[in-house]
Design a protein around this motif. Structure first.
Motif, PDB file in Angstrom:
ATOM      1  N   ALA A   1     -44.544  20.634   6.390  1.00 46.43           N
ATOM      2  CA  ALA A   1     -43.319  20.748   7.187  1.00 46.43           C
ATOM      3  C   ALA A   1     -42.479  19.488   7.036  1.00 46.43           C
ATOM      4  N   CYS A   2     -41.249  19.548   7.562  1.00 47.84           N
ATOM      5  CA  CYS A   2     -40.346  18.386   7.578  1.00 47.84           C
ATOM      6  C   CYS A   2     -39.768  18.282   8.987  1.00 47.84           C
ATOM      7  N   PRO A   3     -40.528  17.722   9.923  1.00 50.68           N
ATOM      8  CA  PRO A   3     -40.156  17.778  11.338  1.00 50.68           C
ATOM      9  C   PRO A   3     -39.189  16.694  11.799  1.00 50.68           C
ATOM     10  N   LYS A   4     -38.852  15.728  10.963  1.00 51.14           N
ATOM     11  CA  LYS A   4     -38.008  14.617  11.413  1.00 51.14           C
ATOM     12  C   LYS A   4     -36.611  15.104  11.788  1.00 51.14           C
ATOM     13  N   THR A   5     -36.019  14.438  12.761  1.00 47.24           N
ATOM     14  CA  THR A   5     -34.702  14.851  13.267  1.00 47.24           C
ATOM     15  C   THR A   5     -33.623  13.785  13.078  1.00 47.24           C
ATOM     16  N   LYS A   6     -33.973  12.686  12.399  1.00 49.25           N
ATOM     17  CA  LYS A   6     -32.994  11.634  12.111  1.00 49.25           C
ATOM     18  C   LYS A   6     -33.170  11.155  10.673  1.00 49.25           C
ATOM     19  N   PRO A   7     -32.110  10.594  10.087  1.00 51.10           N
ATOM     20  CA  PRO A   7     -32.232  10.026   8.747  1.00 51.10           C
ATOM     21  C   PRO A   7     -33.139   8.800   8.752  1.00 51.10           C
ATOM     22  N   TYR A   8     -33.688   8.486   7.569  1.00 58.22           N
ATOM     23  CA  TYR A   8     -34.367   7.217   7.390  1.00 58.22           C
ATOM     24  C   TYR A   8     -33.326   6.105   7.293  1.00 58.22           C
ATOM     25  N   ARG A   9     -33.682   4.918   7.750  1.00 58.65           N
ATOM     26  CA  ARG A   9     -32.905   3.733   7.436  1.00 58.65           C
ATOM     27  C   ARG A   9     -33.342   3.232   6.060  1.00 58.65           C
ATOM     28  N   ASN A  10     -32.494   2.416   5.431  1.00 61.65           N
ATOM     29  CA  ASN A  10     -32.796   1.971   4.073  1.00 61.65           C
ATOM     30  C   ASN A  10     -34.162   1.311   3.964  1.00 61.65           C
ATOM     31  N   ALA A  11     -34.516   0.491   4.954  1.00 62.12           N
ATOM     32  CA  ALA A  11     -35.774  -0.240   4.901  1.00 62.12           C
ATOM     33  C   ALA A  11     -36.986   0.658   5.118  1.00 62.12           C
ATOM     34  N   GLU A  12     -36.759   1.848   5.647  1.00 61.22           N
ATOM     35  CA  GLU A  12     -37.873   2.743   5.957  1.00 61.22           C
ATOM     36  C   GLU A  12     -38.382   3.498   4.745  1.00 61.22           C
ATOM     37  N   LYS A  13     -37.511   3.729   3.762  1.00 58.81           N
ATOM     38  CA  LYS A  13     -37.883   4.604   2.649  1.00 58.81           C
ATOM     39  C   LYS A  13     -37.337   4.033   1.342  1.00 58.81           C
ATOM     40  N   GLN A  14     -38.214   3.820   0.401  1.00 62.61           N
ATOM     41  CA  GLN A  14     -37.818   3.298  -0.900  1.00 62.61           C
ATOM     42  C   GLN A  14     -37.860   4.406  -1.946  1.00 62.61           C
ATOM     43  N   LEU A  15     -36.932   4.333  -2.888  1.00 65.60           N
ATOM     44  CA  LEU A  15     -36.916   5.285  -3.991  1.00 65.60           C
ATOM     45  C   LEU A  15     -37.973   4.871  -5.002  1.00 65.60           C
ATOM     46  N   GLU A  16     -38.983   5.677  -5.170  1.00 65.67           N
ATOM     47  CA  GLU A  16     -40.106   5.314  -6.033  1.00 65.67           C
ATOM     48  C   GLU A  16     -40.798   6.574  -6.529  1.00 65.67           C
ATOM     49  N   GLY A  17     -41.807   6.370  -7.383  1.00 63.33           N
ATOM     50  CA  GLY A  17     -42.634   7.472  -7.862  1.00 63.33           C
ATOM     51  C   GLY A  17     -41.854   8.504  -8.653  1.00 63.33           C
TER      52      GLY A  17
END
Length: 438
Positions: free
Chosen positions: A327-343
């Protein structure tokens, strides 16, 4: 004259002689400084106000008229290119350009509002690039850019998702007519809409690999891709297209056998078959290169030219396996520091950017090509997917444990509307440039 008066006059004269050099030393620099920062207004001679006269196709101008800038000067005055892929999602109290009732082209599984999604916070974010502002989408401006033209979205369901978003935004200014529709099952695979107000057409071409492919079936569990042959189901119409928007990648994650020439190049996840496992990165590169080479060869130097946009890979946000109650239960965007573009997401994007640059280096003068780089801004929006609301009112019967989620596609309205806002800005930039400059 009395001696006292003569003495006073001599004393005044001597003082004056001493003050004159000092005054000049002080006032002259001040005058120069003032003239530098505050030049006197210049009134041209009446002769310079004469209208321009022409003779033998030569334009004569006053000697005081500014000469046209040289090519070097033009280069210096060009606007700084905005990097739309870097930025952040910021809160926006404004409303989307459209909703579930003002647009009749939303695929049922993306219509999160109609399907009962209870919270609407995902609708109130806008993308703020670091270097510039991204204007709100202007449907009339977009329609004016595609007047008398044909825009084709080619690829998988992400291409269809972006097209549906565009149609919804354009429909707020001009109603499109569906003039062709071919379905396989529930999905529109080949469709065309016409905007009579601008004699503009927008089409969808289903081609999940861009190259020729035979999709898996009940008798064949693997997709079969022919990496050196473009998919003619869309390429046959290339001469009718003015702008092509390519979007693919997700179908390459599925089991497949890859063909090149008369031999099997390898496969991805094909246990039981005597083929070399090569993964899908090399396949992404080969398929995109074949596609772009085909466009260059067929349209690179013909007619009025053609524009090509490659929309980069859009990450999914499944928490868990997609086919095992992920599932994808989150209700707000990530902040830049929360999620890195990788893999995988970073590698898919990297290959697409590289192939666009490689094709640009060999593209002919009447072809314009750019990457619509949305991977990072898409990565930061786990809240924008339909999730369980790919189905209408999924929790009415209390079956929360068995509800399937869609964490790949995007709600409409939703974050994918931003893709088309950036697309419009790219088109505006192209409009200011001649093809020969590109």
């Amino acid at each position: 004259m009395p001696i006292t008066d003569q003495f006073k006059d001599n004393k005044s004269l001597a003082l004056t002689k001493r003050l004159i050099p000092w005054t000049i030393c002080v006032l002259l620099p001040m005058a120069l400084i003032h003239s530098f920062f505050y030049p006197l207004p210049f009134s041209p001679s009446p002769k310079t106000d004469l209208p321009h006269s022409t003779n033998n196709n030569i334009t004569y101008r006053s000697s005081l008229s500014a000469s046209p800038p040289s090519s070097a000067e033009k280069g210096k005055t060009k606007e700084t290119k905005c990097d739309y892929c870097n930025g952040e999602w910021v809160s926006d109290s404004g409303s989307p350009l459209y909703n579930d009732t003002t647009c009749g082209t939303i695929k049922e599984g993306r219509n999160c509002i109609t399907h009962g999604r209870p919270e609407s916070g995902y609708l109130h974010w806008r993308w703020k690039p670091t270097q510039c502002n991204l204007p709100r989408f202007e449907p009339q401006t977009f329609l004016q850019h595609i007047k008398n033209k044909h825009v084709a979205f080619v690829g998988d369901s992400m291409a269809r998702n972006q097209l549906e978003s565009l149609l919804c935004m354009l429909a707020t200014a001009s109603t499109p007519n569906l003039v062709y529709n071919h379905k396989t099952g529930k999905d529109n695979q080949f469709s065309r809409w016409h905007f009579p107000s601008h004699n503009a057409s927008v089409s969808l071409y289903w081609s999940p690999f861009l190259v020729h492919g035979v999709e898996k079936s009940s008798t064949n569990p693997n997709n079969n891709l022919y990496l050196d042959h473009v998919d003619e189901r869309w390429a046959n119409d290339m001469d009718q297209m003015d702008l092509i928007v390519l979007s693919f990648g997700h179908w390459l994650l599925l089991p497949a056998v890859y063909h090149e020439g008369d031999s099997v190049l390898g496969c991805h996840y094909c246990p039981g078959l005597n083929h070399t496992e090569i993964g899908f990165y090399i396949v992404l590169r080969k398929a995109l290169r074949t596609t772009l080479n085909s466009i260059i060869e067929r349209r690179g130097d013909k007619g009025n030219g053609i524009d090509v946009i490659v929309t980069t890979f859009s990450p999914h946000h499944f928490e868990g396996e997609w086919d095992k109650a992920g599932a994808c239960p989150k209700t707000k965007p990530y902040r830049n520091a929360e999620k890195q573009l990788e893999g995988m997401d970073a590698e898919m994007r990297k290959i697409e950017i590289e192939e666009v640059e490689y094709a640009k280096a060999k593209a002919k003068r009447r072809l314009r090509l750019e990457a619509l780089d949305v991977t990072k801004l898409a990565l930061l929006r786990p809240d924008g997917h339909p999730g369980p609301y790919m189905n209408p009112f999924p929790f009415v019967n209390g079956n929360a444990g068995s509800v399937q989620n869609d964490c790949v596609h995007w709600c409409l309205p939703g974050p994918i509307d931003t893709w088309n806002e950036i697309l419009l800005e790219m088109m505006k930039k192209w409009e200011k440039q001649s093809r020969n400059e590109d």
